[in-house]
Design an enzyme around this catalytic site. Structure first.
Site, PDB file in Angstrom:
ATOM      1  N   LYS A 173     101.324   3.085 118.597  1.00  0.00           N
ATOM      2  CA  LYS A 173      99.986   3.004 118.003  1.00  0.00           C
ATOM      3  C   LYS A 173      99.117   4.131 118.550  1.00  0.00           C
ATOM      4  O   LYS A 173      98.862   4.207 119.744  1.00  0.00           O
ATOM      5  CB  LYS A 173      99.321   1.660 118.350  1.00  0.00           C
ATOM      6  CG  LYS A 173      98.032   1.466 117.547  1.00  0.00           C
ATOM      7  CD  LYS A 173      97.214   0.291 118.031  1.00  0.00           C
ATOM      8  CE  LYS A 173      96.118   0.708 118.978  1.00  0.00           C
ATOM      9  NZ  LYS A 173      95.124   1.644 118.433  1.00  0.00           N
ATOM     10  N   GLY A 204      95.622   0.599 113.854  1.00  0.00           N
ATOM     11  CA  GLY A 204      94.680  -0.509 113.935  1.00  0.00           C
ATOM     12  C   GLY A 204      93.940  -0.515 115.250  1.00  0.00           C
ATOM     13  O   GLY A 204      94.076   0.402 116.070  1.00  0.00           O
ATOM     14  N   GLY A 206      92.553  -1.619 119.012  1.00  0.00           N
ATOM     15  CA  GLY A 206      93.229  -1.897 120.278  1.00  0.00           C
ATOM     16  C   GLY A 206      93.372  -3.378 120.552  1.00  0.00           C
ATOM     17  O   GLY A 206      94.457  -3.870 120.887  1.00  0.00           O
ATOM     18  N   GLY A 210      96.972  -3.195 119.072  1.00  0.00           N
ATOM     19  CA  GLY A 210      97.501  -2.790 120.385  1.00  0.00           C
ATOM     20  C   GLY A 210      97.918  -4.004 121.194  1.00  0.00           C
ATOM     21  O   GLY A 210      99.005  -4.051 121.781  1.00  0.00           O
ATOM     22  N   GLU A 248      98.662   5.518 132.380  1.00  0.00           N
ATOM     23  CA  GLU A 248      97.941   6.769 132.670  1.00  0.00           C
ATOM     24  C   GLU A 248      96.487   6.509 132.320  1.00  0.00           C
ATOM     25  O   GLU A 248      96.143   6.371 131.146  1.00  0.00           O
ATOM     26  CB  GLU A 248      98.479   7.912 131.806  1.00  0.00           C
ATOM     27  CG  GLU A 248      99.942   8.227 132.015  1.00  0.00           C
ATOM     28  CD  GLU A 248     100.227   8.883 133.353  1.00  0.00           C
ATOM     29  OE1 GLU A 248      99.276   9.302 134.042  1.00  0.00           O
ATOM     30  OE2 GLU A 248     101.407   8.951 133.720  1.00  0.00           O
ATOM     31  N   CYS A 282      91.144  13.955 130.460  1.00  0.00           N
ATOM     32  CA  CYS A 282      91.188  13.134 131.680  1.00  0.00           C
ATOM     33  C   CYS A 282      91.277  14.000 132.928  1.00  0.00           C
ATOM     34  O   CYS A 282      90.950  13.554 134.022  1.00  0.00           O
ATOM     35  CB  CYS A 282      92.375  12.191 131.611  1.00  0.00           C
ATOM     36  SG  CYS A 282      93.917  13.070 131.299  1.00  0.00           S
ATOM     37  N   GLU A 383      83.391   7.462 135.105  1.00  0.00           N
ATOM     38  CA  GLU A 383      83.949   8.471 134.205  1.00  0.00           C
ATOM     39  C   GLU A 383      83.037   8.611 132.986  1.00  0.00           C
ATOM     40  O   GLU A 383      82.856   7.651 132.240  1.00  0.00           O
ATOM     41  CB  GLU A 383      85.353   8.033 133.765  1.00  0.00           C
ATOM     42  CG  GLU A 383      86.067   9.095 132.962  1.00  0.00           C
ATOM     43  CD  GLU A 383      87.416   8.648 132.437  1.00  0.00           C
ATOM     44  OE1 GLU A 383      87.548   7.490 131.997  1.00  0.00           O
ATOM     45  OE2 GLU A 383      88.341   9.477 132.446  1.00  0.00           O
TER      46      GLU A 383
HETATM   47  P1  NAD Z   1      91.039   3.118 125.397  1.00  0.00           P
HETATM   48  O1  NAD Z   1      91.568   2.468 126.633  1.00  0.00           O
HETATM   49  O2  NAD Z   1      89.836   2.556 124.765  1.00  0.00           O
HETATM   50  O3  NAD Z   1      92.149   3.140 124.259  1.00  0.00           O
HETATM   51  C1  NAD Z   1      93.411   3.735 124.430  1.00  0.00           C
HETATM   52  C2  NAD Z   1      94.385   3.113 123.446  1.00  0.00           C
HETATM   53  O4  NAD Z   1      94.562   1.754 123.790  1.00  0.00           O
HETATM   54  C3  NAD Z   1      93.894   3.126 121.995  1.00  0.00           C
HETATM   55  O5  NAD Z   1      94.993   3.340 121.140  1.00  0.00           O
HETATM   56  C4  NAD Z   1      93.355   1.717 121.826  1.00  0.00           C
HETATM   57  O6  NAD Z   1      93.355   1.261 120.502  1.00  0.00           O
HETATM   58  C5  NAD Z   1      94.350   0.931 122.671  1.00  0.00           C
HETATM   59  N1  NAD Z   1      93.872  -0.374 123.150  1.00  0.00           N
HETATM   60  C6  NAD Z   1      92.598  -0.771 123.388  1.00  0.00           C
HETATM   61  N2  NAD Z   1      92.580  -2.061 123.783  1.00  0.00           N
HETATM   62  C7  NAD Z   1      93.864  -2.484 123.820  1.00  0.00           C
HETATM   63  C8  NAD Z   1      94.495  -3.718 124.156  1.00  0.00           C
HETATM   64  N3  NAD Z   1      93.795  -4.797 124.500  1.00  0.00           N
HETATM   65  N4  NAD Z   1      95.842  -3.784 124.091  1.00  0.00           N
HETATM   66  C9  NAD Z   1      96.555  -2.713 123.739  1.00  0.00           C
HETATM   67  N5  NAD Z   1      96.027  -1.516 123.382  1.00  0.00           N
HETATM   68  C10 NAD Z   1      94.683  -1.404 123.429  1.00  0.00           C
HETATM   69  O7  NAD Z   1      90.845   4.652 125.775  1.00  0.00           O
HETATM   70  P2  NAD Z   1      90.211   5.774 124.873  1.00  0.00           P
HETATM   71  O8  NAD Z   1      88.727   5.573 124.838  1.00  0.00           O
HETATM   72  O9  NAD Z   1      90.970   5.875 123.603  1.00  0.00           O
HETATM   73  O10 NAD Z   1      90.574   7.088 125.720  1.00  0.00           O
HETATM   74  C11 NAD Z   1      89.775   7.587 126.740  1.00  0.00           C
HETATM   75  C12 NAD Z   1      90.333   7.185 128.081  1.00  0.00           C
HETATM   76  O11 NAD Z   1      91.688   7.617 128.219  1.00  0.00           O
HETATM   77  C13 NAD Z   1      89.593   7.833 129.241  1.00  0.00           C
HETATM   78  O12 NAD Z   1      89.375   6.876 130.244  1.00  0.00           O
HETATM   79  C14 NAD Z   1      90.562   8.894 129.734  1.00  0.00           C
HETATM   80  O13 NAD Z   1      90.432   9.255 131.085  1.00  0.00           O
HETATM   81  C15 NAD Z   1      91.874   8.233 129.493  1.00  0.00           C
HETATM   82  N6  NAD Z   1      92.952   9.221 129.448  1.00  0.00           N
HETATM   83  C16 NAD Z   1      93.832   9.268 130.485  1.00  0.00           C
HETATM   84  C17 NAD Z   1      94.841  10.223 130.492  1.00  0.00           C
HETATM   85  C18 NAD Z   1      95.851  10.296 131.604  1.00  0.00           C
HETATM   86  O14 NAD Z   1      96.856  10.958 131.413  1.00  0.00           O
HETATM   87  N7  NAD Z   1      95.633   9.649 132.726  1.00  0.00           N
HETATM   88  C19 NAD Z   1      94.954  11.111 129.431  1.00  0.00           C
HETATM   89  C20 NAD Z   1      94.015  11.035 128.399  1.00  0.00           C
HETATM   90  C21 NAD Z   1      93.023  10.081 128.402  1.00  0.00           C
END
Ligand code: NAD
Length: 479
Positions: A173, A204, A206, A210, A248, A282, A383
């Site tokens: 996803k 869809g 998260g 997700g 991550e 990130c 962050e």
């Molecule tokens: P997010 O956690 O809101 O969402 C990430 C993904 O998880 C999306 O596809 C979302 O739909 C899904 N998701 C959300 N709730 C879920 C649940 N309950 N169960 C399963 N899946 C779910 O993050 P974001 O806003 O999309 O991305 C930004 C964040 O990602 C920042 O905190 C950034 O630091 C982090 N990030 C980390 C890395 C790394 O390699 N460490 C790389 C890129 C981004």
């Protein structure tokens, strides 16, 4: 344009026929819809993946490798189309999508297509006991890959490529905010001849789609990149089912600058490490600590360079800073700037919204530098994930280390110095999964990638990723 789920090599409407609007961040307008998939769509994706597993897991390494490399070549051949789609969906400058996002997505497939042919397993002879042990590295089965919006195709494929190279089948996803290139990837996989059902993509939200992947009892491993709060939640849901997890998560990375560094090189790179992709990486160095003897000079030079960056429409080649990804994220980033002064922060440059003629509803912000008095303020501890960095001086190496480590995150750290002994000391003691010295975001795909503390658990990259996506089974034979 409407996006569809990709299941068993075919494109499908969501079973519920419910849809979510997809926004173009450069003008704030809806430009398509994506499936609001439910548990039932995830179940169909799982069934397709499960059916493909016996075939794919027995497909020779040469054949798997050939298909992955073909996907890589097709992505390269479609660079312009994918870069345009990524830029429109995410708001990032097209130049960045062309130079980084899409080429790196292609590299992910090429790299893991090659790496799987070199992934050796161990054997140990039990000397004097007439026995030999060897380790099988077996694919796990059906695995889940969930990715964020900031580097959409790049991070999506960073998971999918090693997962399928290792012989797994995938239910994946992408972020609901940036689904477009994941959708286009389905066509490429079909053209490359990927066995149907090996990769299944459900779109869809998260909390529903997700969550259904994470809750699925037979999806045995989850590779997740996203926010720390989501990662914590996923860990709790997955724990009772003993799923393998790679998480991550967020970062609040220090950029530590000593007076003995190559100043011009540091300055150029610091502009990039602060504001590339609107600061939505990130790995961005969002806390800048500068040795006191060069602090005033650094402030003047850094501000001058940052003021010269062009905030513009993502499709224009000379745009440095495009649009932020969504209205809600834009509001969140702005709120940190609005509250900066109550935290004793002083805005050195930027701090305002930008209205572009013809794109008045787009989510544009000036690149912003805030001078802070203390590392304990929210600006330095939370962050922000936007075009906002903080800066403050330090006097000694010990103080710099203390400032750098005094945060809940531990993803990456950047160090600017020409002192070898200091480099060695600080690289050992910085609490981060990745330390860059006199450079930033230089990536060799063979190296481990990941964070410590609240930045996650597990490592991606190279053989670390192939180890994650396989189970090690030891066989002991007495002869
Ligand atoms: P997010 O956690 O809101 O969402 C990430 C993904 O998880 C999306 O596809 C979302 O739909 C899904 N998701 C959300 N709730 C879920 C649940 N309950 N169960 C399963 N899946 C779910 O993050 P974001 O806003 O999309 O991305 C930004 C964040 O990602 C920042 O905190 C950034 O630091 C982090 N990030 C980390 C890395 C790394 O390699 N460490 C790389 C890129 C981004």
């Amino acid at each position: 344009m409407n996006i569809l789920n990709y299941i068993n090599g075919n494109f499908h409407n969501p079973i519920s026929n419910e849809w979510i609007d997809n926004y173009n961040p450069s003008n704030g307008e809806v430009y398509g819809q994506i499936p609001n998939s439910t548990k039932d769509d995830v179940e169909n994706a799982y069934i397709a993946a499960k059916s493909a597993f016996p075939i794919w897991s027995k497909t020779t390494l040469e054949e798997r490798s050939r298909i992955l490399i073909k996907i890589s070549e097709l992505l390269e051949a479609n660079l312009q189309r994918f870069a345009e789609a990524e830029s429109k969906d995410n708001g990032k400058p097209i130049s960045l999508a062309k130079a980084v996002d899409i080429p790196r997505a292609a590299s992910n497939f090429r790299f893991f297509g090659n790496a799987i042919t070199q992934f050796a397993s161990e054997s140990h002879e039990s000397v004097g006991q007439n026995a030999i042990n060897y380790t099988l590295r077996q694919p796990i089965g059906v695995v889940g890959c969930i990715s964020p919006w900031n580097l959409p195709l790049y991070l999506f494929t960073w998971k999918i490529a090693p997962a399928i190279a290792a012989g797994n089948c995938v239910v994946a996803k992408p972020s609901e905010v940036t689904p477009m290139t994941a959708y286009l990837l389905g066509e490429i996989c079909n053209e490359a001849g990927l066995t149907k059902g090996v990769l299944n993509i459900v779109h869809g939200l998260g909390g529903s789609t997700g969550q259904a992947i994470v809750e699925h009892p037979d999806i045995k491993a989850i590779s997740f990149t996203g926010g720390t709060a989501t990662g914590t939640h996923i860990a709790k849901v997955a724990a009772p089912m003993f799923k393998k997890l790679s998480l991550e998560l967020g970062g609040k990375n220090p950029n530590i600058i000593f007076a003995d560094c190559d100043y011009d090189d540091m300055l150029e790179t610091t502009v990039r490490s602060s504001f590339a992709n609107q600061g939505q990486i990130c790995l961005c160095g969002s806390r800048i600590f500068v040795e006191a003897s060069i602090y005033d000079k650094f402030k003047i030079d850094f501000v001058a360079k940052v003021k010269a960056l062009k905030v513009g429409h993502p499709s224009e080649d000379d745009t440095n800073i495009g649009a932020l990804v969504s209205k809600s994220h834009f509001e969140k980033v702005k709120s940190y700037i609005t509250n900066a002064e109550s935290e004793a922060g002083k805005i050195l440059c930027g701090g305002n919204e930008v209205t572009l003629k013809g794109y008045e509803k787009g989510y544009y912000l000036q690149p912003t530098i805030i001078e802070v008095k203390s590392n304990s303020c929210k600006l330095n501890q939370e962050e922000i994930f936007g075009p906002v960095v903080t800066t403050m001086p330090f006097e000694t190496e010990e103080e710099a280390l203390e400032l750098a480590n005094n945060v809940k995150y531990g993803l990456s750290a950047t160090l600017w110095t020409n002192n070898l002994k200091r480099t060695m000391r600080m690289s050992n003691d910085l609490q981060a999964g990745i330390v860059w010295v006199n450079t930033w975001m230089m990536r060799d795909l063979r190296t481990p990638f990941g964070g410590v503390k609240a930045s996650g658990v597990g490592r991606e990259g190279g053989f670390e990723a192939l180890r994650f996506f396989t189970e090690a089974k030891n066989v002991c034979i007495k002869y």
